[in-house]
Motif scaffolding. Structure first.
Motif, PDB file in Angstrom:
ATOM      1  N   THR A 129      11.631   5.279  89.753  1.00  0.00           N
ATOM      2  CA  THR A 129      11.328   4.757  88.415  1.00  0.00           C
ATOM      3  C   THR A 129      10.489   5.765  87.643  1.00  0.00           C
ATOM      4  O   THR A 129       9.715   6.532  88.218  1.00  0.00           O
ATOM      5  CB  THR A 129      10.562   3.425  88.506  1.00  0.00           C
ATOM      6  OG1 THR A 129       9.413   3.588  89.342  1.00  0.00           O
ATOM      7  CG2 THR A 129      11.445   2.341  89.079  1.00  0.00           C
ATOM      8  N   TRP A 132       7.485   1.741  82.879  1.00  0.00           N
ATOM      9  CA  TRP A 132       7.656   0.287  82.786  1.00  0.00           C
ATOM     10  C   TRP A 132       7.858  -0.086  81.329  1.00  0.00           C
ATOM     11  O   TRP A 132       7.072   0.276  80.459  1.00  0.00           O
ATOM     12  CB  TRP A 132       6.435  -0.441  83.337  1.00  0.00           C
ATOM     13  CG  TRP A 132       6.467  -1.927  83.173  1.00  0.00           C
ATOM     14  CD1 TRP A 132       5.814  -2.660  82.225  1.00  0.00           C
ATOM     15  CD2 TRP A 132       7.188  -2.866  83.969  1.00  0.00           C
ATOM     16  NE1 TRP A 132       6.072  -3.994  82.389  1.00  0.00           N
ATOM     17  CE2 TRP A 132       6.922  -4.152  83.458  1.00  0.00           C
ATOM     18  CE3 TRP A 132       8.030  -2.755  85.076  1.00  0.00           C
ATOM     19  CZ2 TRP A 132       7.472  -5.306  84.014  1.00  0.00           C
ATOM     20  CZ3 TRP A 132       8.578  -3.903  85.623  1.00  0.00           C
ATOM     21  CH2 TRP A 132       8.290  -5.158  85.098  1.00  0.00           C
ATOM     22  N   TRP A 139      11.736  -2.149  84.935  1.00  0.00           N
ATOM     23  CA  TRP A 139      11.516  -0.746  85.241  1.00  0.00           C
ATOM     24  C   TRP A 139      12.510   0.144  84.499  1.00  0.00           C
ATOM     25  O   TRP A 139      13.662  -0.236  84.292  1.00  0.00           O
ATOM     26  CB  TRP A 139      11.661  -0.508  86.737  1.00  0.00           C
ATOM     27  CG  TRP A 139      10.543  -1.045  87.569  1.00  0.00           C
ATOM     28  CD1 TRP A 139      10.567  -2.124  88.404  1.00  0.00           C
ATOM     29  CD2 TRP A 139       9.211  -0.521  87.641  1.00  0.00           C
ATOM     30  NE1 TRP A 139       9.343  -2.315  88.990  1.00  0.00           N
ATOM     31  CE2 TRP A 139       8.478  -1.337  88.543  1.00  0.00           C
ATOM     32  CE3 TRP A 139       8.557   0.549  87.043  1.00  0.00           C
ATOM     33  CZ2 TRP A 139       7.148  -1.114  88.860  1.00  0.00           C
ATOM     34  CZ3 TRP A 139       7.224   0.785  87.346  1.00  0.00           C
ATOM     35  CH2 TRP A 139       6.533  -0.038  88.246  1.00  0.00           C
ATOM     36  N   SER A 197       2.931  -1.225  85.925  1.00  0.00           N
ATOM     37  CA  SER A 197       3.238  -2.545  85.373  1.00  0.00           C
ATOM     38  C   SER A 197       2.152  -3.539  85.751  1.00  0.00           C
ATOM     39  O   SER A 197       1.844  -3.692  86.943  1.00  0.00           O
ATOM     40  CB  SER A 197       4.591  -3.028  85.904  1.00  0.00           C
ATOM     41  OG  SER A 197       4.740  -4.415  85.703  1.00  0.00           O
TER      42      SER A 197
END
Length: 244
Positions: A129, A132, A139, A197
């Motif tokens: 990833t 966020w 993601w 996140s």
């Protein structure tokens, strides 16, 4: 025949007026270069602000853990079995261990973290990833590492899979997300989870607490079953009704 040698004279420290630091001249020099100093300071300050703004926000969730019962508490099943064994003259071994230290070591162990990551499908959020998305609460996946549509890890230029190993996953989780600190006086353990996140940081912290509680409970059950089996074995070895 007498021989004479010339002995060098000791070096004398001479006073040179030009060696003195002229404070007035020093301040004059600094004042003449004030714009260079100011410009350099402003440049580095602006660069620092831009660097700070370019870094993503990191959110942290903290959980305070405390052992469910103190060491040697007779209300626990281990304490009860130990009391029964002592009445029969049987020694079951060490009374107990520090639950906080045990939990801390388990939380940092490779086996526990590997199982935790795979059980909750954290491989992609950990290794594939980029950021966020606050609007969609999802993601942003790195398309050069992981294919979301096919749910497959891609390959590098040499044709090798980019799928991380268990050690890569554990190292990334321990170094970049997990932080543990123990209070020696109270025996409490603080678990901190970092993430890009906010909801994910909280979710991972809750899952970690749930799993460590389950793990410690299973260990207590196994220990109690082992003690019961030992007591039953000793019971079968005696014919004394009072001891039975």
């Amino acid at each position: 025949m007498t021989r004479y040698e010339r002995v060098p004279e000791p070096t004398e420290t001479r006073y040179h007026p030009n060696d003195e630091i002229d404070l007035r001249q020093l301040f004059t020099t600094l004042w003449q270069g004030k714009w260079v100093i100011v410009a350099t300071t402003i440049l580095f300050a602006v660069a620092g602000v831009f660097y700070a703004l370019s870094k993503p926000n990191i959110y942290q969730a903290s959980v305070l853990l405390a052992p469910a019962q103190n060491e040697g508490n007779p209300s626990g099943i281990s304490g009860q079995l130990g009391g029964l064994a002592s009445l029969a003259g049987i020694n079951l071994g060490g009374g107990g261990s520090n639950k906080t230290i045990m939990a801390k070591e388990v939380l940092q162990s490779r086996a526990f973290l590997t199982d935790f990551i795979h059980r909750h499908n954290l491989s992609v959020p950990l290794m594939a990833t980029e950021a966020w998305n606050m609007k969609s609460q999802s993601w942003v996946t790195d398309r050069e590492i992981y294919n979301v549509e096919t749910a497959e890890w891609l390959q590098d230029d040499q044709g090798e899979s980019l799928k991380p190993t268990d050690w890569d996953l554990v190292k990334k989780f321990r170094d970049g997300h997990l932080s543990l600190s123990e209070d020696k006086e109270t025996g409490m353990l603080t678990v901190k989870l970092k993430s890009l996140s906010p909801p994910v940081a909280k979710e991972w912290a809750d899952l970690l607490v749930k799993d460590i509680n389950e793990h410690m409970r299973e260990q207590d059950v196994q220990e109690a079953e082992a003690r019961i089996a030992f007591l039953e074995e000793k019971l079968n070895e005696t014919n004394v009704a009072g001891m039975q």
